[in-house]
Design a protein around this motif. Structure first.
Motif, short mmCIF file in Angstrom:
data_model
loop_
_atom_site.label_atom_id
_atom_site.label_comp_id
_atom_site.label_asym_id
_atom_site.label_seq_id
_atom_site.Cartn_x
_atom_site.Cartn_y
_atom_site.Cartn_z
N LEU A 78 -3.80 5.83 -3.13
CA LEU A 78 -4.62 4.65 -2.91
C LEU A 78 -6.10 4.96 -3.09
O LEU A 78 -6.82 4.25 -3.80
N VAL A 91 -6.79 -0.42 7.64
CA VAL A 91 -6.29 -1.68 7.10
C VAL A 91 -4.80 -1.82 7.40
O VAL A 91 -4.03 -0.88 7.27
N ILE A 93 0.83 -1.20 0.00
CA ILE A 93 0.00 0.00 0.00
C ILE A 93 0.87 1.26 0.00
O ILE A 93 0.56 2.26 -0.64
N SER A 94 2.00 1.19 0.71
CA SER A 94 2.85 2.38 0.84
C SER A 94 3.36 2.87 -0.51
O SER A 94 3.73 4.02 -0.66
N GLY A 131 0.64 5.31 -1.40
CA GLY A 131 0.38 6.37 -0.41
C GLY A 131 -1.12 6.56 -0.23
O GLY A 131 -1.93 6.00 -0.99
N GLU A 132 -1.48 7.36 0.74
CA GLU A 132 -2.89 7.49 1.10
C GLU A 132 -3.74 8.07 -0.04
O GLU A 132 -4.77 7.52 -0.40
N PHE A 133 -3.30 9.19 -0.61
CA PHE A 133 -4.11 9.83 -1.65
C PHE A 133 -4.12 8.99 -2.92
O PHE A 133 -5.14 8.84 -3.58
N ASN A 149 -0.88 -3.08 7.08
CA ASN A 149 0.02 -3.16 5.93
C ASN A 149 0.20 -4.58 5.41
O ASN A 149 0.83 -4.78 4.38
N THR A 188 -9.25 6.23 3.90
CA THR A 188 -8.52 4.97 4.02
C THR A 188 -7.27 5.23 4.80
O THR A 188 -6.53 6.16 4.51
N THR A 189 -7.03 4.41 5.82
CA THR A 189 -5.85 4.63 6.63
C THR A 189 -5.26 3.28 7.03
O THR A 189 -5.90 2.24 6.86
N SER A 190 -4.05 3.30 7.52
CA SER A 190 -3.46 2.06 8.00
C SER A 190 -3.96 1.79 9.42
O SER A 190 -4.45 2.68 10.10
N SER A 191 -3.87 0.55 9.85
CA SER A 191 -4.22 0.21 11.23
C SER A 191 -3.16 -0.75 11.72
O SER A 191 -2.41 -1.33 10.93
#
Lengths: 351, 351
Positions: free
Chosen positions: A20, A104, A12-13, A16-18, A106, A136-139
């Motif tokens: 993705l 979500v 996912i990295s 990146g957030e945007f 990694n 959407t963010t990492s957890s």
């Protein structure tokens, strides 16, 4: 998670957030004229066009609401949308937009999220709702999805939980208990797989109840069917936690009691035969199993003739005075059993 | 988490899912006339009263967006609401309702959730928004909150990211970089505490930047101030990820470039002195730090006289043709440094 293990997976990295969010939402065109602005600004814009707005949110957590060991991500995405649309349908409103929030870990590659969004997209298409926003963010652990669904409806069409009157008929759409028995089969085959990965799961012949569990549908069609029959429900709720729990909610909000006749509870043949195979009472699966996403509603007694015998609906009981309480009338007897909510509870089931 | 360790704590399972939601939301009366039905039905009902609906959602995950080692739960609840209201304010709309979704592990007692909801309630009261719905479930690990905020506004008042034109002035409210430096102080003192629990954290004198980090406010006041000045922004965004990232979003959506003058970036004295103490560049904290929740907007050049010298706003640059790209003009020189988004990214920061 993927059959082709040789496939290159994307962390996912890398996006990146945007990147993705853009990547996952680019195939979601806005189809409803009420969706004025979708993903990409600080907020979405809806044009309610003179209607009231109904809005609901549901959260699904890995290990609590789903086990990725046997729930394909695409089905999960579809179901996560459906459970929210079901809540909008339970207001007798037409669902029009959703927002999807995701936390979500990694450990999920981008391809896994693509699968999830493919399911979300399928549901959007099927139910003609627009994805208009999300986050959407990492957890640190697992997958948590929160979906908000919005519906628009004229004030005089909206039905709450609170309108039932004594003597109203209690009606349910479709059949009940299937989703719970589907889950039992999935869990049985999953334990077999865990104890011996070479064993093939025996899923054949269980199609209907597996589909009830893995790919339920929201009864957004009921609104139109009832309109054609000339019926407006006096109260309505969807069956997410089990018939018993939902009857008690209608009772609580409408300040009436209910009598539910066990023999009137609609059960599919496969639900009954699977219950027998697993030594379970199919009526208990209907009462306490949950996740059927049928609609439970009350109608005025004078509407009896309009609905009796309709293949989509079953009259399973009636409302009484509040003092009379809530009871199940056992099959083949006049025994009255007090109804209690033993339905699905995210906190009780996971202790 | 609690000072009085002798206090009896209540496991969530004692209340169950419905009991918990009822318990946590019973002190949230509906104050807005547009909130027709709140918590307790399948969905809430909003009366948009002829206005457009803006809707946004944000998810906050433990260990990613907050560390419960130094973020009190009440502050977390407040901030979680604020970050969503900030998105509504960035549309130049008035926030009116929120929905709160929570996935929470059983390690949290009911009292911890009460603290969280006390913060949510404080924010609701302060910003005059109604809690109208939500969902609470258990999770296998940690705390994930997803909030959806709704605002209502007349069509001609709403401002998107996409309206900036070349030569428009770029303006920001308040001051920047403080939240990031507050976080640095919190993390420094938390590591000191972890290495020696008997050490007292040295927080004195850092009040302003700690508050910027722990209890930020949404600039819902900017809308009215601008109206009084006779200004309608041509584009607007809130600063959640850092000035640089937000400028690039406005550029992307408005199809213009931007020049930002480093010396014009508003910095508080404490932000500057703390940056010096920590050997950080305060302008970089403003550009890449994020979480300031100020509003960044563009106005037509002819509005210059109306806003220049206003204590709440700083003109920090202007829009150019798209081809000119996005640049920072370094302090004390004419050096043009290309602006890149190194802002806060939930996926990059946690690798």
């Amino acid at each position: 998670m993927f059959e082709d293990k040789s496939q290159e997976l994307t962390p996912i990295s890398k996006l990146g957030e945007f990147g993705l969010i853009k990547h996952l939402t680019e195939h979601f065109p806005l189809e409803n004229s009420t969706s004025e602005l979708g993903v990409g600004d600080d907020a979405a814009i809806i044009n309610p066009d003179g209607k009231k707005v109904v809005v609901t949110t549901d959260v699904l957590a890995e290990g609590v609401h789903f086990n990725l060991g046997y729930v394909p991500l695409k089905h999960l995405g579809y179901k996560a949308v459906v459970v929210n649309l079901s809540d909008v349908a339970a207001m007798n409103a037409v669902p029009t937009q959703i927002l999807v929030s995701l936390a979500v870990s990694n450990r999920f590659p981008v391809e896994a999220l693509e699968e999830l969004y493919a399911g979300i997209q399928l549901a959007c298409k099927h139910y003609k709702v627009d994805l208009i926003g999300g986050d959407t963010t990492s957890s640190n652990a697992g997958l948590v999805m929160s979906i908000t669904a919005i519906g628009l409806e004229n004030e005089d069409e909206i039905v709450k939980r609170s309108g039932a009157k004594p003597n109203d008929l209690l009606v349910v759409s479709g059949d009940l208990g299937g989703a719970y028995l589907g889950l039992q089969i999935l869990e049985r085959e999953h334990s077999v797989f865990l104890s011996n990965p070479n064993m093939q799961p025996e899923m054949e012949g269980y199609d209907y109840i597996l589909e009830r569990q893995l790919k339920p549908e929201a009864r957004t069609d009921v609104k139109n069917t009832l309109k054609e029959l000339g019926i407006k429900p006096t109260s309505m709720i969807d069956i997410s936690d089990g018939l018993a729990s939902e009857v008690l909610h209608l009772s609580d909000q409408s300040k009436v009691g209910f009598r539910v006749y066990e023999e009137k509870i609609p059960l599919d043949n496969l639900t009954m035969s699977t219950a027998e195979e697993l030594n379970l009472n199919p009526a208990m699966a209907a009462l306490n199993g949950g996740e059927d996403y049928e609609l439970l509603f009350t109608i005025a007694p004078e509407d009896f003739d309009k609905i009796v015998g309709h293949p989509d609906f079953s009259i399973i009981g009636h409302a009484t005075e509040l003092n009379d309480g809530n009871h199940l009338i056992a099959r083949g007897s006049n025994q009255m059993i007090p109804l209690t909510a033993q339905g699905w509870d995210a906190f009780l089931n996971k202790e």
